[in-house]
Design a protein around this motif. Structure first.
Motif, PDB file in Angstrom:
ATOM      1  N   LEU A   1       0.831  -0.972   0.034  1.00  0.00           N
ATOM      2  CA  LEU A   1      -0.079   0.641   0.170  1.00  0.00           C
ATOM      3  C   LEU A   1       0.653   1.251   0.163  1.00  0.00           C
ATOM      4  O   LEU A   1       1.239   1.229   0.877  1.00  0.00           O
ATOM      5  CB  LEU A   1      -1.164   0.120   1.133  1.00  0.00           C
ATOM      6  CG  LEU A   1      -1.333  -1.710   1.426  1.00  0.00           C
ATOM      7  CD1 LEU A   1      -2.445  -1.272   2.218  1.00  0.00           C
ATOM      8  CD2 LEU A   1      -2.728  -1.669   0.129  1.00  0.00           C
TER       9      LEU A   1
ATOM     10  N   VAL B   1      -3.207   2.723   6.497  1.00  0.00           N
ATOM     11  CA  VAL B   1      -4.372   1.966   6.019  1.00  0.00           C
ATOM     12  C   VAL B   1      -4.151   0.286   6.293  1.00  0.00           C
ATOM     13  O   VAL B   1      -4.940  -0.229   6.558  1.00  0.00           O
ATOM     14  CB  VAL B   1      -4.883   1.761   4.616  1.00  0.00           C
ATOM     15  CG1 VAL B   1      -5.261   0.989   4.108  1.00  0.00           C
ATOM     16  CG2 VAL B   1      -4.404   3.332   3.463  1.00  0.00           C
TER      17      VAL B   1
ATOM     18  N   GLY C   1      -0.331   4.098   3.563  1.00  0.00           N
ATOM     19  CA  GLY C   1      -0.200   2.762   3.518  1.00  0.00           C
ATOM     20  C   GLY C   1       0.143   2.053   4.734  1.00  0.00           C
ATOM     21  O   GLY C   1      -0.607   1.252   5.175  1.00  0.00           O
TER      22      GLY C   1
ATOM     23  N   LEU D   1      -4.196   2.706  -3.951  1.00  0.00           N
ATOM     24  CA  LEU D   1      -6.027   2.966  -3.192  1.00  0.00           C
ATOM     25  C   LEU D   1      -6.898   4.509  -3.534  1.00  0.00           C
ATOM     26  O   LEU D   1      -6.387   5.172  -4.945  1.00  0.00           O
ATOM     27  CB  LEU D   1      -4.954   4.032  -2.155  1.00  0.00           C
ATOM     28  CG  LEU D   1      -4.225   2.770  -0.783  1.00  0.00           C
ATOM     29  CD1 LEU D   1      -3.195   3.487  -0.104  1.00  0.00           C
ATOM     30  CD2 LEU D   1      -5.141   2.010  -0.998  1.00  0.00           C
ATOM     31  N   ARG D   2      -7.412   4.809  -3.433  1.00  0.00           N
ATOM     32  CA  ARG D   2      -8.757   5.392  -3.989  1.00  0.00           C
ATOM     33  C   ARG D   2      -8.365   6.594  -4.235  1.00  0.00           C
ATOM     34  O   ARG D   2      -7.857   7.257  -3.280  1.00  0.00           O
ATOM     35  CB  ARG D   2      -9.563   5.838  -3.229  1.00  0.00           C
ATOM     36  CG  ARG D   2     -11.280   4.704  -3.155  1.00  0.00           C
ATOM     37  CD  ARG D   2     -12.223   5.053  -1.988  1.00  0.00           C
ATOM     38  NE  ARG D   2     -12.448   3.374  -1.685  1.00  0.00           N
ATOM     39  CZ  ARG D   2     -13.577   3.952  -1.490  1.00  0.00           C
ATOM     40  NH1 ARG D   2     -14.569   5.166  -2.162  1.00  0.00           N
ATOM     41  NH2 ARG D   2     -14.795   2.558  -0.957  1.00  0.00           N
TER      42      ARG D   2
ATOM     43  N   LEU E   1     -10.189   2.354   2.608  1.00  0.00           N
ATOM     44  CA  LEU E   1      -9.930   1.569   1.865  1.00  0.00           C
ATOM     45  C   LEU E   1      -9.046   0.065   2.368  1.00  0.00           C
ATOM     46  O   LEU E   1      -8.909  -0.383   1.539  1.00  0.00           O
ATOM     47  CB  LEU E   1      -8.321   3.269   2.219  1.00  0.00           C
ATOM     48  CG  LEU E   1      -8.284   4.314   1.903  1.00  0.00           C
ATOM     49  CD1 LEU E   1      -7.335   4.942   1.701  1.00  0.00           C
ATOM     50  CD2 LEU E   1      -9.073   4.882   0.003  1.00  0.00           C
TER      51      LEU E   1
END
Ligand code: MLT
Length: 267
Positions: A19, A96, A93, A51-52, A69
């Motif tokens: 991530l 997340v 990341g 990621l979004r 996420l």
């Protein structure tokens, strides 16, 4: 959840989800995608997620939240037919990955936290994120972010001095980010909770990795995470800043291989 999560994938061994940092994309994991699967692809199945709002993944209309996420990653694992994976994140990341450890702990077989921290934002940090979010939206440009973050503090002092091509690569990646995604991610990060309690409950092998010259999440943040994780190796990479995976990919990958071996022993 978003329907379209874009992923770069390589190899067919132990599942390893990576991530990316803010405001980058899965492109930052080029050397991990190239090297970690090993010569015949059997050492790791690397899935580098956008990621979004970043890379090829759409932002959608949901309110900013890192939990979304983390849920996206769980959905991605479902769709890929992966029950448990080593989940690794660098900086944002890592936030997340910690949200995933809170919300979906049974999906982890190992945890990699690189150049990140488990503490929530201070009021000052939140205000700064809102300043950046408002500015990039108002100007419809991420120029401010490029000016404030590239090359420092994203890269360490040694990289700034000795790795000019890395600075070019980084600049191109940051310029690619969309203002809406930047604002969304800043607001999502601002509202994240502290995660030391979550880390204390992690029951799988963990690697905490940090660049010695990381000016955004310095080694003291890594030490705080390592202090509470039950089964952890802490690795400090010399002459490396915040973007350790890009700045020193060989040393980074060597440390990650060590985590993959520990996960193999643990299973
Ligand atoms: C990142 O590299 O992802 C960011 O520096 C994280 C943050 O802004 O907290």
């Amino acid at each position: 959840m978003t329907d379209r999560i874009s992923v770069r994938e390589a190899g067919h061994g132990t599942p390893l989800v990576l991530l990316h940092a803010f405001p980058l994309s899965s492109r930052m994991w080029r050397e991990q995608l190239d090297e970690l699967p090993g010569a015949d692809g059997s050492e790791a199945r690397v899935l580098a997620v956008d990621l979004r709002g970043f890379g090829g993944t759409e932002l959608g209309d949901d309110e900013p939240s890192l939990d979304l996420l983390a849920d996206d990653v769980a959905l991605l694992l479902d769709r890929a037919g992966i029950e448990r994976a080593v989940v690794g994140g660098l900086s944002m990341g890592g936030y997340v990955a910690m949200a995933l450890a809170r919300r979906h702990p049974d999906r982890l077989s190992g945890l990699l936290l690189a150049d990140t921290k488990a503490s929530a934002d201070t009021e000052q940090a939140r205000a700064n994120r809102e300043r950046v979010a408002a500015a990039v939206l108002a100007r419809d440009s991420v120029r401010l972010l490029v000016d404030e973050q590239v090359p420092s503090p994203l890269l360490g002092a040694t990289s700034v001095r000795e790795r000019p091509r890395l600075e070019e690569r980084l600049r191109a990646m940051v310029e690619e980010a969309s203002p809406r995604a930047v604002a969304w991610a800043q607001r999502a990060m601002a509202s994240r909770p502290g995660s030391l309690d979550v880390l204390a409950g992690v029951r799988v092998p963990a690697l905490v990795l940090v660049g010695e010259e990381d000016a955004i999440t310095p080694p003291s943040d890594a030490e705080a995470m390592a202090a509470v994780l039950p089964d952890v190796v802490l690795t400090v990479l010399p002459a490396v800043g915040h973007l350790s995976a890009m700045e020193s990919p060989d040393a980074f990958n060597w440390a990650v291989r060590g985590l993959l071996a520990r996960v193999g022993d643990f299973d």
